[in-house]
Design a protein around this motif. Structure first.
Motif, PDB file in Angstrom:
ATOM      1  N   SER A   1       0.818  -1.204   0.000  1.00  0.00           N
ATOM      2  CA  SER A   1       0.000   0.000   0.000  1.00  0.00           C
ATOM      3  C   SER A   1       0.859   1.264   0.000  1.00  0.00           C
ATOM      4  O   SER A   1       0.547   2.226  -0.712  1.00  0.00           O
ATOM      5  CB  SER A   1      -0.929  -0.009   1.207  1.00  0.00           C
ATOM      6  OG  SER A   1      -1.675   1.161   1.275  1.00  0.00           O
TER       7      SER A   1
ATOM      8  N   VAL B   1       2.348   1.712  -3.515  1.00  0.00           N
ATOM      9  CA  VAL B   1       1.342   2.198  -4.467  1.00  0.00           C
ATOM     10  C   VAL B   1       1.020   3.663  -4.192  1.00  0.00           C
ATOM     11  O   VAL B   1       0.875   4.474  -5.123  1.00  0.00           O
ATOM     12  CB  VAL B   1       0.068   1.323  -4.406  1.00  0.00           C
ATOM     13  CG1 VAL B   1      -1.081   1.949  -5.161  1.00  0.00           C
ATOM     14  CG2 VAL B   1       0.365  -0.063  -4.948  1.00  0.00           C
ATOM     15  N   PHE B   2       0.913   4.029  -2.923  1.00  0.00           N
ATOM     16  CA  PHE B   2       0.627   5.411  -2.538  1.00  0.00           C
ATOM     17  C   PHE B   2       1.714   6.357  -3.031  1.00  0.00           C
ATOM     18  O   PHE B   2       1.421   7.399  -3.629  1.00  0.00           O
ATOM     19  CB  PHE B   2       0.476   5.494  -1.019  1.00  0.00           C
ATOM     20  CG  PHE B   2       0.335   6.883  -0.492  1.00  0.00           C
ATOM     21  CD1 PHE B   2      -0.822   7.612  -0.720  1.00  0.00           C
ATOM     22  CD2 PHE B   2       1.349   7.468   0.250  1.00  0.00           C
ATOM     23  CE1 PHE B   2      -0.963   8.894  -0.224  1.00  0.00           C
ATOM     24  CE2 PHE B   2       1.219   8.747   0.739  1.00  0.00           C
ATOM     25  CZ  PHE B   2       0.055   9.470   0.503  1.00  0.00           C
TER      26      PHE B   2
ATOM     27  N   HIS C   1       3.888   5.830  -5.445  1.00  0.00           N
ATOM     28  CA  HIS C   1       3.892   5.818  -6.911  1.00  0.00           C
ATOM     29  C   HIS C   1       2.780   6.711  -7.473  1.00  0.00           C
ATOM     30  O   HIS C   1       3.017   7.480  -8.404  1.00  0.00           O
ATOM     31  CB  HIS C   1       3.728   4.380  -7.414  1.00  0.00           C
ATOM     32  CG  HIS C   1       3.642   4.284  -8.905  1.00  0.00           C
ATOM     33  ND1 HIS C   1       4.729   4.506  -9.715  1.00  0.00           N
ATOM     34  CD2 HIS C   1       2.594   4.002  -9.717  1.00  0.00           C
ATOM     35  CE1 HIS C   1       4.350   4.368 -10.979  1.00  0.00           C
ATOM     36  NE2 HIS C   1       3.055   4.056 -10.994  1.00  0.00           N
ATOM     37  N   LYS C   2       1.583   6.629  -6.912  1.00  0.00           N
ATOM     38  CA  LYS C   2       0.478   7.449  -7.396  1.00  0.00           C
ATOM     39  C   LYS C   2       0.707   8.927  -7.122  1.00  0.00           C
ATOM     40  O   LYS C   2       0.328   9.779  -7.929  1.00  0.00           O
ATOM     41  CB  LYS C   2      -0.841   7.000  -6.760  1.00  0.00           C
ATOM     42  CG  LYS C   2      -1.386   5.745  -7.371  1.00  0.00           C
ATOM     43  CD  LYS C   2      -2.766   5.453  -6.844  1.00  0.00           C
ATOM     44  CE  LYS C   2      -3.353   4.244  -7.553  1.00  0.00           C
ATOM     45  NZ  LYS C   2      -4.760   4.032  -7.178  1.00  0.00           N
ATOM     46  N   ARG C   3       1.322   9.255  -5.987  1.00  0.00           N
ATOM     47  CA  ARG C   3       1.619  10.662  -5.695  1.00  0.00           C
ATOM     48  C   ARG C   3       2.638  11.214  -6.672  1.00  0.00           C
ATOM     49  O   ARG C   3       2.507  12.341  -7.152  1.00  0.00           O
ATOM     50  CB  ARG C   3       2.149  10.822  -4.268  1.00  0.00           C
ATOM     51  CG  ARG C   3       1.063  10.844  -3.232  1.00  0.00           C
ATOM     52  CD  ARG C   3       1.628  11.020  -1.840  1.00  0.00           C
ATOM     53  NE  ARG C   3       2.398  12.232  -1.650  1.00  0.00           N
ATOM     54  CZ  ARG C   3       1.883  13.399  -1.268  1.00  0.00           C
ATOM     55  NH1 ARG C   3       0.607  13.492  -1.046  1.00  0.00           N
ATOM     56  NH2 ARG C   3       2.652  14.444  -1.094  1.00  0.00           N
ATOM     57  N   LYS C   4       3.651  10.422  -6.996  1.00  0.00           N
ATOM     58  CA  LYS C   4       4.656  10.882  -7.958  1.00  0.00           C
ATOM     59  C   LYS C   4       4.049  11.026  -9.350  1.00  0.00           C
ATOM     60  O   LYS C   4       4.361  11.964 -10.079  1.00  0.00           O
ATOM     61  CB  LYS C   4       5.839   9.916  -7.993  1.00  0.00           C
ATOM     62  CG  LYS C   4       6.754  10.058  -6.813  1.00  0.00           C
ATOM     63  CD  LYS C   4       7.952   9.161  -6.937  1.00  0.00           C
ATOM     64  CE  LYS C   4       8.841   9.290  -5.718  1.00  0.00           C
ATOM     65  NZ  LYS C   4       9.994   8.387  -5.786  1.00  0.00           N
ATOM     66  N   LYS C   5       3.199  10.076  -9.721  1.00  0.00           N
ATOM     67  CA  LYS C   5       2.576  10.101 -11.047  1.00  0.00           C
ATOM     68  C   LYS C   5       1.642  11.301 -11.184  1.00  0.00           C
ATOM     69  O   LYS C   5       1.585  11.929 -12.243  1.00  0.00           O
ATOM     70  CB  LYS C   5       1.798   8.815 -11.273  1.00  0.00           C
ATOM     71  CG  LYS C   5       1.221   8.677 -12.648  1.00  0.00           C
ATOM     72  CD  LYS C   5       0.526   7.342 -12.820  1.00  0.00           C
ATOM     73  CE  LYS C   5      -0.098   7.236 -14.185  1.00  0.00           C
ATOM     74  NZ  LYS C   5      -0.853   5.987 -14.327  1.00  0.00           N
ATOM     75  N   ALA C   6       0.924  11.639 -10.127  1.00  0.00           N
ATOM     76  CA  ALA C   6       0.000  12.779 -10.158  1.00  0.00           C
ATOM     77  C   ALA C   6       0.720  14.108  -9.954  1.00  0.00           C
ATOM     78  O   ALA C   6       0.132  15.166 -10.176  1.00  0.00           O
ATOM     79  CB  ALA C   6      -1.074  12.602  -9.099  1.00  0.00           C
TER      80      ALA C   6
ATOM     81  N   SER D   1      -2.988   9.864   4.940  1.00  0.00           N
ATOM     82  CA  SER D   1      -2.487   8.510   4.699  1.00  0.00           C
ATOM     83  C   SER D   1      -1.443   8.105   5.732  1.00  0.00           C
ATOM     84  O   SER D   1      -1.424   6.950   6.168  1.00  0.00           O
ATOM     85  CB  SER D   1      -1.893   8.412   3.299  1.00  0.00           C
ATOM     86  OG  SER D   1      -2.893   8.669   2.341  1.00  0.00           O
TER      87      SER D   1
ATOM     88  N   ALA E   1     -10.178  15.722  -6.474  1.00  0.00           N
ATOM     89  CA  ALA E   1     -10.067  14.847  -7.647  1.00  0.00           C
ATOM     90  C   ALA E   1     -10.614  15.576  -8.864  1.00  0.00           C
ATOM     91  O   ALA E   1     -11.683  16.174  -8.832  1.00  0.00           O
ATOM     92  CB  ALA E   1     -10.837  13.557  -7.406  1.00  0.00           C
TER      93      ALA E   1
END
Length: 87
Positions: A16, A19-20, A22-27, A38, A82
């Motif tokens: 988790s 993934v958290f 990775h998603k923060r870097k991607k966004a 979180s 979002a």
């Protein structure tokens, strides 16, 4: 049984967190305030795992868990909104 539950929780926790991040870097989300909700939720998991290991499921772990949940709920105000895309 204690080892199985602990290893499943740790595996889920590490997955988790990965993934958290990775998603923060991607966004492209920056800053520490947006991650505090979180972090509080992850801290609840770690706190309860340590309490489970040490057989300390008493009032102190309950109070700390409730405090971390309320702190995490407070910091939801800093979470980025979002973006809605029209389909």
């Amino acid at each position: 049984m204690k080892i199985l539950l602990s290893s499943l929780l740790l595996l889920g926790l590490f997955t988790s967190v990965a993934v958290f991040v990775h998603k923060r870097k991607k966004a492209g989300v920056k800053g520490w305030k947006t991650a505090l909700t979180s972090i509080c939720c992850y801290s609840v998991a770690v706190l309860n795992l340590v309490a489970y290991w040490l057989d300390g499921l008493g009032i102190i772990s309950w109070v700390l868990t409730i405090f971390l949940l309320m702190l995490g709920a407070y910091y939801t105000r800093y979470m980025p909104a979002a973006s809605q895309s029209s389909a």
